[in-house]
Design a protein around this motif. Structure first.
Motif, mmCIF file in Angstrom:
data_model
loop_
_atom_site.group_PDB
_atom_site.id
_atom_site.type_symbol
_atom_site.label_atom_id
_atom_site.label_comp_id
_atom_site.label_asym_id
_atom_site.label_seq_id
_atom_site.Cartn_x
_atom_site.Cartn_y
_atom_site.Cartn_z
ATOM 1 N N LEU A 216 14.262 18.378 -33.050
ATOM 2 C CA LEU A 216 13.192 18.200 -32.178
ATOM 3 C C LEU A 216 14.864 18.048 -30.317
ATOM 4 O O LEU A 216 15.401 18.311 -30.042
ATOM 5 C CB LEU A 216 12.460 17.422 -31.685
ATOM 6 N N ALA A 217 15.713 16.712 -31.202
ATOM 7 C CA ALA A 217 16.564 16.043 -30.741
ATOM 8 C C ALA A 217 17.874 17.159 -30.107
ATOM 9 O O ALA A 217 18.676 17.251 -29.518
ATOM 10 C CB ALA A 217 17.044 15.288 -31.072
ATOM 11 N N ALA A 218 18.097 17.952 -31.199
ATOM 12 C CA ALA A 218 18.648 18.995 -31.082
ATOM 13 C C ALA A 218 18.608 20.183 -30.452
ATOM 14 O O ALA A 218 19.094 21.163 -30.165
ATOM 15 C CB ALA A 218 18.793 19.800 -32.615
ATOM 16 N N LEU A 219 17.189 20.328 -30.440
ATOM 17 C CA LEU A 219 16.120 21.560 -29.391
ATOM 18 C C LEU A 219 16.879 21.006 -27.707
ATOM 19 O O LEU A 219 16.608 21.749 -26.924
ATOM 20 C CB LEU A 219 15.279 22.175 -29.574
ATOM 21 N N CYS A 220 16.834 19.762 -27.821
ATOM 22 C CA CYS A 220 17.436 19.013 -25.832
ATOM 23 C C CYS A 220 18.993 18.479 -25.836
ATOM 24 O O CYS A 220 18.980 18.381 -24.704
ATOM 25 C CB CYS A 220 16.178 17.981 -25.969
ATOM 26 N N GLU A 221 19.580 19.156 -27.314
ATOM 27 C CA GLU A 221 20.842 18.583 -27.216
ATOM 28 C C GLU A 221 21.656 20.106 -26.838
ATOM 29 O O GLU A 221 22.010 20.773 -26.331
ATOM 30 C CB GLU A 221 21.466 18.014 -28.103
ATOM 31 N N PRO A 222 22.289 19.713 -24.816
ATOM 32 C CA PRO A 222 22.830 20.696 -23.768
ATOM 33 C C PRO A 222 24.599 20.391 -24.654
ATOM 34 O O PRO A 222 24.293 22.208 -24.948
ATOM 35 C CB PRO A 222 23.740 19.867 -23.078
ATOM 36 N N THR A 223 25.039 19.490 -26.234
ATOM 37 C CA THR A 223 25.907 20.280 -26.758
ATOM 38 C C THR A 223 25.435 21.170 -27.503
ATOM 39 O O THR A 223 26.658 22.007 -28.433
ATOM 40 C CB THR A 223 27.004 19.664 -26.898
ATOM 41 N N ILE A 224 24.463 21.407 -28.070
ATOM 42 C CA ILE A 224 23.991 22.641 -29.636
ATOM 43 C C ILE A 224 23.848 24.248 -28.840
ATOM 44 O O ILE A 224 23.936 24.857 -28.808
ATOM 45 C CB ILE A 224 23.071 21.480 -30.033
ATOM 46 N N GLN A 225 23.083 23.510 -27.362
ATOM 47 C CA GLN A 225 22.871 24.359 -26.811
ATOM 48 C C GLN A 225 24.109 25.031 -26.383
ATOM 49 O O GLN A 225 23.947 26.543 -26.181
ATOM 50 C CB GLN A 225 21.867 24.518 -25.445
ATOM 51 N N ASP A 226 24.680 25.044 -26.084
ATOM 52 C CA ASP A 226 26.588 25.197 -25.395
ATOM 53 C C ASP A 226 27.170 26.141 -26.554
ATOM 54 O O ASP A 226 28.124 26.974 -26.243
ATOM 55 C CB ASP A 226 27.452 24.339 -24.986
ATOM 56 N N VAL A 227 26.995 25.670 -28.199
ATOM 57 C CA VAL A 227 27.826 26.587 -28.992
ATOM 58 C C VAL A 227 26.848 27.312 -30.150
ATOM 59 O O VAL A 227 27.399 28.389 -30.404
ATOM 60 C CB VAL A 227 28.059 25.430 -30.506
ATOM 61 N N CYS A 228 25.657 27.351 -30.066
ATOM 62 C CA CYS A 228 24.240 27.873 -30.570
ATOM 63 C C CYS A 228 23.326 28.516 -30.066
ATOM 64 O O CYS A 228 22.651 27.858 -29.027
ATOM 65 C CB CYS A 228 24.521 27.798 -32.233
ATOM 66 N N CYS A 229 22.284 29.487 -31.105
ATOM 67 C CA CYS A 229 20.731 29.096 -31.171
ATOM 68 C C CYS A 229 20.066 28.723 -32.206
ATOM 69 O O CYS A 229 20.517 29.574 -33.238
ATOM 70 C CB CYS A 229 20.779 31.030 -30.708
ATOM 71 N N PRO A 230 19.506 28.096 -31.685
ATOM 72 C CA PRO A 230 19.262 27.059 -32.951
ATOM 73 C C PRO A 230 17.613 27.349 -33.126
ATOM 74 O O PRO A 230 16.564 27.454 -32.473
ATOM 75 C CB PRO A 230 18.798 25.226 -32.427
ATOM 76 N N ILE A 231 17.758 27.673 -34.483
ATOM 77 C CA ILE A 231 16.308 28.639 -35.294
ATOM 78 C C ILE A 231 15.919 27.333 -36.029
ATOM 79 O O ILE A 231 16.614 27.036 -37.634
ATOM 80 C CB ILE A 231 16.696 29.823 -36.049
ATOM 81 N N ILE A 232 14.170 26.842 -35.738
ATOM 82 C CA ILE A 232 14.496 25.452 -36.735
ATOM 83 C C ILE A 232 12.877 26.726 -37.503
ATOM 84 O O ILE A 232 12.204 27.209 -37.422
ATOM 85 C CB ILE A 232 13.180 24.945 -36.056
ATOM 86 N N PHE A 233 13.538 26.320 -38.990
ATOM 87 C CA PHE A 233 12.566 26.983 -39.711
ATOM 88 C C PHE A 233 11.528 25.735 -40.408
ATOM 89 O O PHE A 233 12.497 24.948 -41.264
ATOM 90 C CB PHE A 233 13.390 26.893 -40.842
ATOM 91 N N GLY A 234 10.657 25.429 -40.243
ATOM 92 C CA GLY A 234 9.611 25.143 -40.864
ATOM 93 C C GLY A 234 7.920 25.401 -40.274
ATOM 94 O O GLY A 234 7.230 26.259 -40.963
#
Length: 338
Positions: A21-39
């Protein structure tokens, strides 16, 4: 278009859902990739409610994801297991949480092997829960190696402060001697060399640790493993692709001045490298599997059941793991000799 990175949720009862969840809210993650949670989206929503998280995501079944993977541009949760008729309690392991972890990993590997995602980043699993579910793997590394049909692989713990690779990992100390072979050490040195070229695009400096105290002190300690096994492996790897030193005593290998001049340490067993890595970079180190056909990185911590779903987990290692997966998927040009 940003690369898609599959992020496994890990054990639902642990801290995996909240660092995801923290990764989905983190701007520096959104800037470099599209995160897809498998769960599972219900688990993620329940965790978000418990934490008061503002994370937003799309929801897809595994079948829907396979059909629409090229049209996903926003954070998404792919449902990899059903919550129908089952429940679990955060902080407590069970066969269900082990099976949920396993299925999430398998679908993420499928996605990477099919080219739907550029890499996989894994949240922590609980090995006891995995075994309760009937899957007898020592850890993630062995699952990925098996699915990727890899003849050779090894674990690397990467951070800016210190990087270690491992000849043996998840085994008892009584078994290390049987697993320590010249061929295996050569494999790890070669895999480490390739990884360092990929990350730094230059000739790396590697340090190989001895097995015994004082690196055996010329046969005084141990069964001359340094002379019989480790040194011959080092000598067979000497070429213009890397600079290799060793075997040297592990109690002096990780001194500050030595770390400053070393790209990676080749360690003979689990704690030889994990102790300095976790002492120096616990919230920033990334676990990655070398030698397999897909990119896989992971957090360098466990499920932390005692603080699960409480908003106390530090997501720094998850952020670092995702960014390393992106970096490995789009590396600098590699020297022709590699």
């Amino acid at each position: 278009m940003l690369p898609k990175i599959a992020i496994t949720m890990g054990d639902p009862a642990g801290v995996g859902p909240e660092v995801c969840l923290a990764a989905l809210c983190e701007p520096t993650i959104q800037d470099v990739c599209c995160p897809i949670i498998f769960g599972n989206s219900n688990v993620m929503s329940a965790c978000a409610e418990a934490l008061g998280s503002t994370a937003r995501f799309e929801r897809l079944s595994w079948t829907e994801f396979q059909t629409n993977s090229n049209r996903i541009y926003r954070p998404t949760v792919v449902d990899c297991f059903s919550m129908s008729g089952v429940s679990f309690k955060p902080g407590f392991i069970s066969a269900f949480t082990g099976e949920a972890s396993f299925q999430s990993i398998q679908r993420a590997i499928d996605a990477a092997l099919k080219g739907f995602v550029a890499g996989v980043t894994t949240a922590p699993i609980n090995k006891e829960a995995i075994h309760l579910a009937g899957h007898n793997y020592p850890g993630h590394t062995e699952m990925f190696a098996e699915r990727c049909d890899s003849n050779r692989s090894c674990m690397m713990q990467f951070s800016d402060e210190i990087t270690c690779t491992f000849v043996t990992v998840h085994c008892g100390y009584a078994d290390v001697n049987q697993l320590l072979t010249q061929q295996r050490i050569v494999e790890v040195i070669e895999l480490t060399t390739e990884a360092m070229w990929r990350l730094h695009n230059r000739k790396p400096k590697l340090v190989v640790c001895g097995l015994n105290p004082h690196a055996g002190e010329h046969g005084l300690f141990g069964d001359r493993e340094e002379e019989r096994i480790i040194l011959p492996a080092i000598e067979s790897c000497r070429n213009d692709r890397s600079e290799i030193e060793g075997p040297i005593p592990a109690d002096t290998a990780f001194l500050p001045w030595k770390r400053a001049s070393t790209d990676a340490f080749i360690c003979m067993y689990h704690d030889q490298g994990h102790i300095p890595v976790k002492a120096l970079a616990f919230d920033r180190a990334v676990n990655t599997t070398l030698g397999i056909s897909i990119i896989r990185t992971s957090v360098d911590h466990g499920t932390a059941l005692d603080i699960a779903w409480q908003g106390k987990a530090n997501p720094g290692s998850m952020f670092a793991a995702i960014k390393l997966a992106v970096r490995l998927g789009d590396p600098k040009p590699v020297d022709d000799r590699v």
